[in-house]
Scaffold this motif. Structure first.
Motif, PDB file in Angstrom:
ATOM      1  N   LEU A 138      -1.717   9.037   7.705  1.00 32.19           N
ATOM      2  CA  LEU A 138      -1.426   8.928   6.278  1.00 32.19           C
ATOM      3  C   LEU A 138      -1.100   7.495   5.898  1.00 32.19           C
ATOM      4  CD1 LEU A 138       1.082  11.937   5.893  1.00 32.19           C
ATOM      5  CD2 LEU A 138      -1.410  11.980   5.625  1.00 32.19           C
ATOM      6  N   LEU A 139      -1.627   7.067   4.755  1.00 34.20           N
ATOM      7  CA  LEU A 139      -1.183   5.815   4.159  1.00 34.20           C
ATOM      8  C   LEU A 139      -0.035   6.156   3.228  1.00 34.20           C
ATOM      9  CD1 LEU A 139      -4.615   4.143   3.720  1.00 34.20           C
ATOM     10  CD2 LEU A 139      -2.628   2.907   4.557  1.00 34.20           C
ATOM     11  N   ILE A 140       1.170   5.727   3.605  1.00 29.82           N
ATOM     12  CA  ILE A 140       2.352   6.001   2.790  1.00 29.82           C
ATOM     13  C   ILE A 140       3.044   4.684   2.458  1.00 29.82           C
ATOM     14  CG2 ILE A 140       2.720   8.316   3.746  1.00 29.82           C
ATOM     15  CD1 ILE A 140       4.951   7.145   5.504  1.00 29.82           C
ATOM     16  N   SER A 141       3.953   4.729   1.487  1.00 24.07           N
ATOM     17  CA  SER A 141       4.651   3.505   1.109  1.00 24.07           C
ATOM     18  C   SER A 141       5.566   3.062   2.251  1.00 24.07           C
ATOM     19  CB  SER A 141       5.487   3.739  -0.152  1.00 24.07           C
ATOM     20  OG  SER A 141       6.546   4.636   0.151  1.00 24.07           O
ATOM     21  N   GLU A 142       5.777   1.769   2.320  1.00 27.66           N
ATOM     22  CA  GLU A 142       6.689   1.212   3.323  1.00 27.66           C
ATOM     23  C   GLU A 142       8.082   1.812   3.175  1.00 27.66           C
ATOM     24  OE1 GLU A 142       7.737  -3.237   5.056  1.00 27.66           O
ATOM     25  OE2 GLU A 142       6.684  -3.043   3.146  1.00 27.66           O
ATOM     26  N   LYS A 143       8.445   2.109   1.928  1.00 22.23           N
ATOM     27  CA  LYS A 143       9.746   2.704   1.651  1.00 22.23           C
ATOM     28  C   LYS A 143       9.905   4.038   2.405  1.00 22.23           C
ATOM     29  CE  LYS A 143      10.382   4.841  -2.322  1.00 22.23           C
ATOM     30  NZ  LYS A 143      10.441   5.063  -3.752  1.00 22.23           N
ATOM     31  N   GLU A 144       8.912   4.916   2.288  1.00 23.77           N
ATOM     32  CA  GLU A 144       9.009   6.217   2.969  1.00 23.77           C
ATOM     33  C   GLU A 144       8.880   6.056   4.480  1.00 23.77           C
ATOM     34  OE1 GLU A 144      10.270   8.666   1.709  1.00 23.77           O
ATOM     35  OE2 GLU A 144       9.846   8.576  -0.421  1.00 23.77           O
ATOM     36  N   LEU A 174       0.321   2.536  12.686  1.00 25.66           N
ATOM     37  CA  LEU A 174      -0.969   2.005  13.150  1.00 25.66           C
ATOM     38  C   LEU A 174      -1.302   0.684  12.469  1.00 25.66           C
ATOM     39  CD1 LEU A 174      -3.111   5.298  13.118  1.00 25.66           C
ATOM     40  CD2 LEU A 174      -1.726   4.368  14.982  1.00 25.66           C
ATOM     41  N   HIS A 175      -0.831   0.522  11.210  1.00 29.01           N
ATOM     42  CA  HIS A 175      -1.277  -0.653  10.449  1.00 29.01           C
ATOM     43  C   HIS A 175      -0.433  -0.797   9.192  1.00 29.01           C
ATOM     44  CE1 HIS A 175      -4.095  -3.645   9.037  1.00 29.01           C
ATOM     45  NE2 HIS A 175      -4.196  -3.017   7.890  1.00 29.01           N
ATOM     46  N   LYS A 176      -0.166  -2.042   8.815  1.00 31.42           N
ATOM     47  CA  LYS A 176       0.513  -2.309   7.540  1.00 31.42           C
ATOM     48  C   LYS A 176      -0.413  -3.137   6.679  1.00 31.42           C
ATOM     49  CE  LYS A 176       5.101  -3.465   7.397  1.00 31.42           C
ATOM     50  NZ  LYS A 176       6.444  -3.887   7.880  1.00 31.42           N
ATOM     51  N   GLU A 177      -0.578  -2.731   5.446  1.00 33.13           N
ATOM     52  CA  GLU A 177      -1.522  -3.410   4.558  1.00 33.13           C
ATOM     53  C   GLU A 177      -0.799  -3.766   3.256  1.00 33.13           C
ATOM     54  OE1 GLU A 177      -5.085  -5.015   3.581  1.00 33.13           O
ATOM     55  OE2 GLU A 177      -4.815  -3.952   5.475  1.00 33.13           O
ATOM     56  N   PRO A 178      -0.882  -5.039   2.811  1.00 34.74           N
ATOM     57  CA  PRO A 178      -0.220  -5.382   1.544  1.00 34.74           C
ATOM     58  C   PRO A 178      -0.789  -4.560   0.380  1.00 34.74           C
ATOM     59  CG  PRO A 178      -1.047  -7.346   2.656  1.00 34.74           C
ATOM     60  CD  PRO A 178      -1.558  -6.177   3.429  1.00 34.74           C
ATOM     61  N   TRP A 179       0.079  -4.202  -0.567  1.00 32.79           N
ATOM     62  CA  TRP A 179      -0.341  -3.422  -1.732  1.00 32.79           C
ATOM     63  C   TRP A 179      -1.520  -4.056  -2.449  1.00 32.79           C
ATOM     64  CZ3 TRP A 179       1.279   1.270  -3.024  1.00 32.79           C
ATOM     65  CH2 TRP A 179       2.520   1.704  -2.570  1.00 32.79           C
ATOM     66  N   SER A 180      -1.521  -5.384  -2.482  1.00 34.00           N
ATOM     67  CA  SER A 180      -2.542  -6.078  -3.282  1.00 34.00           C
ATOM     68  C   SER A 180      -3.957  -5.722  -2.837  1.00 34.00           C
ATOM     69  CB  SER A 180      -2.333  -7.585  -3.187  1.00 34.00           C
ATOM     70  OG  SER A 180      -2.240  -7.940  -1.819  1.00 34.00           O
ATOM     71  N   SER A 181      -4.143  -5.347  -1.569  1.00 32.94           N
ATOM     72  CA  SER A 181      -5.489  -4.961  -1.106  1.00 32.94           C
ATOM     73  C   SER A 181      -5.988  -3.724  -1.825  1.00 32.94           C
ATOM     74  CB  SER A 181      -5.491  -4.623   0.386  1.00 32.94           C
ATOM     75  OG  SER A 181      -4.786  -5.580   1.106  1.00 32.94           O
ATOM     76  N   PHE A 182      -5.061  -2.887  -2.276  1.00 37.82           N
ATOM     77  CA  PHE A 182      -5.481  -1.626  -2.889  1.00 37.82           C
ATOM     78  C   PHE A 182      -5.598  -1.749  -4.397  1.00 37.82           C
ATOM     79  CE2 PHE A 182      -3.612  -0.570   1.117  1.00 37.82           C
ATOM     80  CZ  PHE A 182      -4.489   0.379   1.616  1.00 37.82           C
ATOM     81  N   ALA A 183      -4.847  -2.682  -4.964  1.00 42.39           N
ATOM     82  CA  ALA A 183      -4.737  -2.731  -6.423  1.00 42.39           C
ATOM     83  C   ALA A 183      -6.100  -2.883  -7.089  1.00 42.39           C
ATOM     84  CB  ALA A 183      -3.812  -3.865  -6.819  1.00 42.39           C
ATOM     85  N   ASN A 201       9.420  -2.654   0.322  1.00 48.76           N
ATOM     86  CA  ASN A 201       8.305  -1.801  -0.101  1.00 48.76           C
ATOM     87  C   ASN A 201       7.116  -2.670  -0.494  1.00 48.76           C
ATOM     88  OD1 ASN A 201       7.161   0.689  -0.463  1.00 48.76           O
ATOM     89  ND2 ASN A 201       7.725   0.833  -2.614  1.00 48.76           N
ATOM     90  N   ASP A 202       6.714  -3.558   0.407  1.00 46.44           N
ATOM     91  CA  ASP A 202       5.650  -4.508   0.072  1.00 46.44           C
ATOM     92  C   ASP A 202       4.294  -4.095   0.615  1.00 46.44           C
ATOM     93  OD1 ASP A 202       7.701  -6.097  -0.966  1.00 46.44           O
ATOM     94  OD2 ASP A 202       8.130  -6.872   1.042  1.00 46.44           O
ATOM     95  N   HIS A 203       4.275  -3.009   1.383  1.00 48.93           N
ATOM     96  CA  HIS A 203       3.036  -2.621   2.057  1.00 48.93           C
ATOM     97  C   HIS A 203       2.792  -1.125   1.919  1.00 48.93           C
ATOM     98  CE1 HIS A 203       4.517  -6.192   4.219  1.00 48.93           C
ATOM     99  NE2 HIS A 203       3.251  -6.465   4.472  1.00 48.93           N
ATOM    100  N   LEU A 204       1.528  -0.767   2.143  1.00 50.11           N
ATOM    101  CA  LEU A 204       1.220   0.615   2.480  1.00 50.11           C
ATOM    102  C   LEU A 204       1.151   0.653   4.004  1.00 50.11           C
ATOM    103  CD1 LEU A 204      -1.589   2.157   0.223  1.00 50.11           C
ATOM    104  CD2 LEU A 204       0.785   2.836   0.382  1.00 50.11           C
TER     105      LEU A 204
END
Length: 308
Positions: A138-144, A174-183, A201-204
């Motif tokens: 699952l891609l979830i927020s860094e917060k969760e 498995l991986h951290k991706e900055p939010w900006s990649s998805f925006a 909470n800077d990443h998914l």
């Protein structure tokens, strides 16, 4: 890519514009994609028609699997039974290998609620977990993610969800991706990134949740799991309260004997207990004369209903 032999199958939910879908196809997976948004559905179906059966697209919503409503389901609601038939995946025993891998981005709205629903289904072996230890990627927020992996004692971050997730799943980042990649990928011009006050909470985060093979050992069973979940949730209603006070509030009068047996210090507060302590506590309570199965019964049912 993988050599000859059958391609491994994955279920992808909410593929949207199909970015992850293409990566999965390129990696040699056979993909069954569940998409509820009709705009995205058309694009995915045209991609499906160009591939030789490697992609199958279904109109459906992963988070509307097995709704409680009776009667025939209208898409995007889907029955897991029908879905697993389509996938050609049969139920296996809990201890067996993972029968299916699921990939997807958990929508930010109601993210916590969706994680709870998956957790409930896993502990009760219902819905997708009737088929065995389905693996979620699952891609979830860094917060969760921070909540799921918190350590005892972090009173704001360590919570009922943490305890139940850590007991129930092996959790791997498995991986951290900055939010900006998805925006830029979304038609509506980007995600509303929720600001988190206490945690980053800077990443998914791409997180793999594999149900624990030995979850149902000792006194915990799918049939009493909702009582266990309720016990943990109730324990975190006042996370700083002491275990002894909590047990007294459950009117257990053989409290000291119980604590000695558990080797948990009397003055431990609820937010300092490890997930394993909660499981041991539950199992000890199951065996104590004072703790009838009916003890929480009415409250548990009410609370489970509101969760689902």
């Amino acid at each position: 890519g993988p050599g000859p032999g059958p391609q491994p199958l994955v279920l992808e939910f909410a593929p949207g514009p199909g970015i992850l879908t293409r990566s999965l196809l390129d990696a040699g997976f056979r993909v069954v994609a569940l998409e509820s948004n009709l705009d995205f559905l058309k694009d995915l179906q045209s991609l499906e028609s160009t591939l030789d059966g490697q992609l199958k697209v279904i109109h459906g919503d992963f988070f509307r699997l097995d709704p409680l409503a009776k009667g025939a389901l209208k898409p995007p609601a889907v029955s897991s039974e029908k879905l697993f038939k389509t996938l050609g995946v049969a139920a296996v025993p809990w201890r067996a290998d993972v029968p299916l891998k699921v990939f997807g981005i958990v929508p930010q709205q109601l993210e916590r609620n969706r994680l709870w629903r998956l957790l409930f289904a896993m502990y009760e072996c219902s819905s997708i977990y009737r088929y065995g230890r389905v693996e979620l990627n699952l891609l979830i927020s860094e917060k969760e993610y921070t909540v799921l992996t918190a350590k005892p004692g972090k009173s704001k971050i360590y919570q009922a969800l943490t305890v139940l997730a850590q007991l129930g799943y092996e959790i791997e980042l498995l991986h951290k991706e900055p939010w900006s990649s998805f925006a830029t990928n979304l038609k509506n011009g980007g995600l509303a990134i929720p600001k988190a006050v206490q945690v980053p909470n800077d990443h998914l985060c791409l997180v793999r949740l594999t149900p624990q093979q030995h979850l149902f050992t000792g006194g915990l069973k799918p049939s009493n799991a909702s009582t266990f979940i309720f016990m943990v949730k109730q324990s975190f209603a006042k996370p700083k309260s002491r275990l002894t006070d909590r047990l007294n509030s459950w009117s257990l009068d053989n409290c000291d004997t119980l604590l000695k047996a558990l080797e948990i210090p009397k003055d431990a507060s609820m937010c300092n207990l490890y997930p394993e302590d909660y499981k041991r506590l539950f199992e000890a309570l199951q065996n104590s004369d004072m703790f009838a199965e009916t003890f929480f019964h009415d409250e548990v049912l009410a609370s489970t209903r509101t969760m689902n």
